[in-house]
Design an enzyme around this catalytic site. Structure first.
Site, PDB file in Angstrom:
ATOM      1  N   GLN A  42      28.722 -50.671  21.171  1.00 52.15           N
ATOM      2  CA  GLN A  42      29.436 -50.008  22.258  1.00 52.15           C
ATOM      3  C   GLN A  42      28.670 -48.832  22.847  1.00 52.15           C
ATOM      4  OE1 GLN A  42      32.173 -52.825  21.523  1.00 52.15           O
ATOM      5  NE2 GLN A  42      31.771 -51.765  23.344  1.00 52.15           N
ATOM      6  N   ASN A  43      27.552 -48.446  22.231  1.00 52.83           N
ATOM      7  CA  ASN A  43      26.776 -47.337  22.792  1.00 52.83           C
ATOM      8  C   ASN A  43      26.142 -47.806  24.105  1.00 52.83           C
ATOM      9  OD1 ASN A  43      24.558 -45.371  23.272  1.00 52.83           O
ATOM     10  ND2 ASN A  43      25.339 -44.506  21.375  1.00 52.83           N
ATOM     11  N   ARG A  44      26.200 -46.962  25.112  1.00 51.15           N
ATOM     12  CA  ARG A  44      25.701 -47.336  26.438  1.00 51.15           C
ATOM     13  C   ARG A  44      24.229 -47.005  26.656  1.00 51.15           C
ATOM     14  NH1 ARG A  44      30.645 -44.882  28.364  1.00 51.15           N
ATOM     15  NH2 ARG A  44      29.951 -43.178  27.056  1.00 51.15           N
TER      16      ARG A  44
END
Length: 171
Positions: A42-44
């Site tokens: 989920q890290n962008r």
């Protein structure tokens, strides 16, 4: 008192051509387990960097992701070398020890811009590297975190703000 941190960061990803370095705080549990920066799905960070640098989706393979940064003269490291932390939140970090950014800049003098990925990274950088903050030849900026915990910043917003800072840092 014996020091025994439960989180130990990675070595920097850098080469002699790098002009800009992005500093995180400490890799998440997912990243530490994978042995890769920004491994939490989920890290962008990787989607953002691929959009900014290449105008496309992030490579799937980690070595290709690092190669993408190197191709664009961007180094990657953390402001914290070791710490104690339960879970992955920056707010849970205790007993941190800072990385030697001054020593890195001596070895890699082409680095002129430091972008800190999030408030914790910036705060730790400032505490551990006061002399760098007085240097006129180095730009240091706090950037909004790419962490999924920073939900108020959507990917398009991150791309806009980070793109401007990266473009300025690579000139």
């Amino acid at each position: 008192m014996k020091e025994n941190p439960n989180c130990v960061g990675f070595p920097p990803n850098i080469n002699e051509q790098c002009k800009l370095i992005i500093l995180g705080s400490m890799p998440s549990v997912a990243s530490l387990n994978a042995g890769q920066y920004y491994a939490h799905p989920q890290n962008r960070f990787w989607p953002m960097m691929a959009a900014i640098l290449e105008g496309k989706e992030a490579p799937r393979e980690y070595d290709e992701r690092i190669a993408m940064l190197m191709k664009h003269n961007i180094a990657l490291w953390d402001a914290i070398s070791t710490c104690d932390r339960d879970g992955s939140l920056d707010s849970a970090i205790k007993n941190e020890r800072y990385t030697d950014i001054s020593g890195l800049l001596e070895k890699f003098p082409s680095i002129k811009t430091i972008l800190c990925n999030g408030n914790k990274s910036f705060a730790c950088f400032k505490r551990g590297n006061k002399k760098i903050l007085t240097r006129a030849d180095i730009v240091v900026k706090a950037m909004p975190s790419t962490s999924p915990a920073n939900a108020k910043w959507r990917l398009p917003m991150l791309i806009d703000v980070w793109s401007e800072a990266i473009k300025a840092g690579l000139q």
